[in-house]
Design a protein around this motif. Structure first.
Motif, PDB file in Angstrom:
ATOM      1  N   GLU A 184      60.982  54.010  20.770  1.00 65.21           N
ATOM      2  CA  GLU A 184      60.891  53.087  19.637  1.00 65.21           C
ATOM      3  C   GLU A 184      61.169  53.779  18.309  1.00 65.21           C
ATOM      4  O   GLU A 184      61.810  53.211  17.416  1.00 65.21           O
ATOM      5  N   ARG A 206      63.820  52.564  15.701  1.00 64.31           N
ATOM      6  CA  ARG A 206      63.313  52.181  14.387  1.00 64.31           C
ATOM      7  C   ARG A 206      64.153  52.827  13.292  1.00 64.31           C
ATOM      8  O   ARG A 206      64.379  52.237  12.227  1.00 64.31           O
ATOM      9  N   TRP A 207      64.643  54.030  13.585  1.00 60.13           N
ATOM     10  CA  TRP A 207      65.532  54.704  12.634  1.00 60.13           C
ATOM     11  C   TRP A 207      66.873  53.969  12.531  1.00 60.13           C
ATOM     12  O   TRP A 207      67.468  53.875  11.464  1.00 60.13           O
ATOM     13  N   PRO A 239      65.644  49.999  10.683  1.00 56.96           N
ATOM     14  CA  PRO A 239      64.353  50.155  10.001  1.00 56.96           C
ATOM     15  C   PRO A 239      63.757  48.855   9.450  1.00 56.96           C
ATOM     16  O   PRO A 239      62.543  48.778   9.246  1.00 56.96           O
ATOM     17  N   GLN A 297      60.894  43.970  15.188  1.00 56.19           N
ATOM     18  CA  GLN A 297      60.856  44.439  16.576  1.00 56.19           C
ATOM     19  C   GLN A 297      62.170  45.129  16.896  1.00 56.19           C
ATOM     20  O   GLN A 297      63.249  44.585  16.648  1.00 56.19           O
ATOM     21  N   VAL A 298      62.080  46.337  17.451  1.00 54.53           N
ATOM     22  CA  VAL A 298      63.305  47.094  17.721  1.00 54.53           C
ATOM     23  C   VAL A 298      63.545  47.332  19.206  1.00 54.53           C
ATOM     24  O   VAL A 298      64.622  47.792  19.593  1.00 54.53           O
ATOM     25  N   ASN A 320      70.540  42.611  15.089  1.00 56.97           N
ATOM     26  CA  ASN A 320      69.679  43.737  15.431  1.00 56.97           C
ATOM     27  C   ASN A 320      70.496  44.785  16.196  1.00 56.97           C
ATOM     28  O   ASN A 320      70.732  44.645  17.402  1.00 56.97           O
TER      29      ASN A 320
END
Length: 242
Positions: free
Chosen positions: A28, A32-33, A36, A40-41, A211
């Motif tokens: 995660e 997330r990087w 950002p 939700q990733v 996303n």
């Protein structure tokens, strides 16, 4: 020991694929990087292992059908009675791959409905060309003297096909199947656009929702699957055909 080394690469790629499916949530921080600003990733609408199973199922069914149709058609047109249809079969197989899978889906969905059936049809058509071409090349490339020797031994047409032609052409045919399956592993992702749940789900969801992390997750798993399967086929082929 040599045999173990031979299968080491496919097993390593398969282990990486399973590790990625089971441990995606542990990455995660990495995703997330990449994304950002997203709440939700990690794609969570379906389990990655389940999506992998569905992806493999669709590709496997399409591959079996493509092998049966492609090898069967190529054998038929290399027989004495079917030689007149050889150019037609080659052209039809070529048209199947040049016709975009998305267009096949657009035409198939109104008839077959949403789900896995349209994507199986699209993959079947898309995967025929390498199988047909390689089967034709393998059978037609056999030295005529070999067939004559088989006839001289008293073999009939069916025996020559089963005991001489197919074994000699098998490496070339397998190379065509390898190409077909590897291509279709990636192509199957578009099935997510018509309700065929597979590893294309995160990619389509990521595109729709903007996303990038979802897209990377789906692409990563499909890439690992394609490499795993291609590595497996490379071990099944003779060294001279790799």
């Amino acid at each position: 020991m040599t045999e173990c080394r031979r299968w080491a690469a496919p097993l390593v790629w398969l282990a990486l694929l399973l590790a990625a499916c089971l441990g995606m949530a542990q990455l995660e921080g990495v995703f997330r990087w990449i994304e950002p600003d997203s709440r939700q990733v990690i794609y969570a609408r379906a389990d990655f292992l389940t999506l992998l199973g569905r992806h493999l199922s669709v590709v496997s069914v399409a591959a079996v059908l493509a092998i049966l149709v492609g090898v069967g058609a190529a054998i038929a047109v290399t027989r004495e009675r079917g030689r007149d249809f050889l150019p037609l079969v080659s052209q039809l197989a070529s048209m199947g791959q040049t016709f975009p899978p998305v267009a096949v889906l657009a035409l198939a969905v109104p008839v077959l409905g949403f789900g896995t059936l349209p994507i199986i049809v699209a993959l079947l058509l898309y995967g025929l060309l390498p199988i047909v071409r390689n089967t034709l090349a393998g059978i037609l490339g056999i030295d005529p003297a070999v067939r004559e020797a088989a006839r001289g031994m008293g073999m009939n047409g069916g025996q020559i096909l089963r005991q001489v032609e197919l074994p000699l052409a098998a490496p070339v045919i397998l190379a065509g199947i390898r190409t077909s399956v590897t291509i279709n592993i990636a192509t199957a992702a578009i099935g997510a656009t018509v309700g065929a749940s597979n590893l294309g789900d995160p990619i389509i969801s990521g595109i729709v929702n903007g996303n990038t992390a979802y897209v990377v997750q789906g692409a990563l798993l499909i890439g690992l699957l394609a490499i795993s399967v291609d590595s497996l086929f490379s071990r099944l082929q003779p060294a001279s055909m790799r």
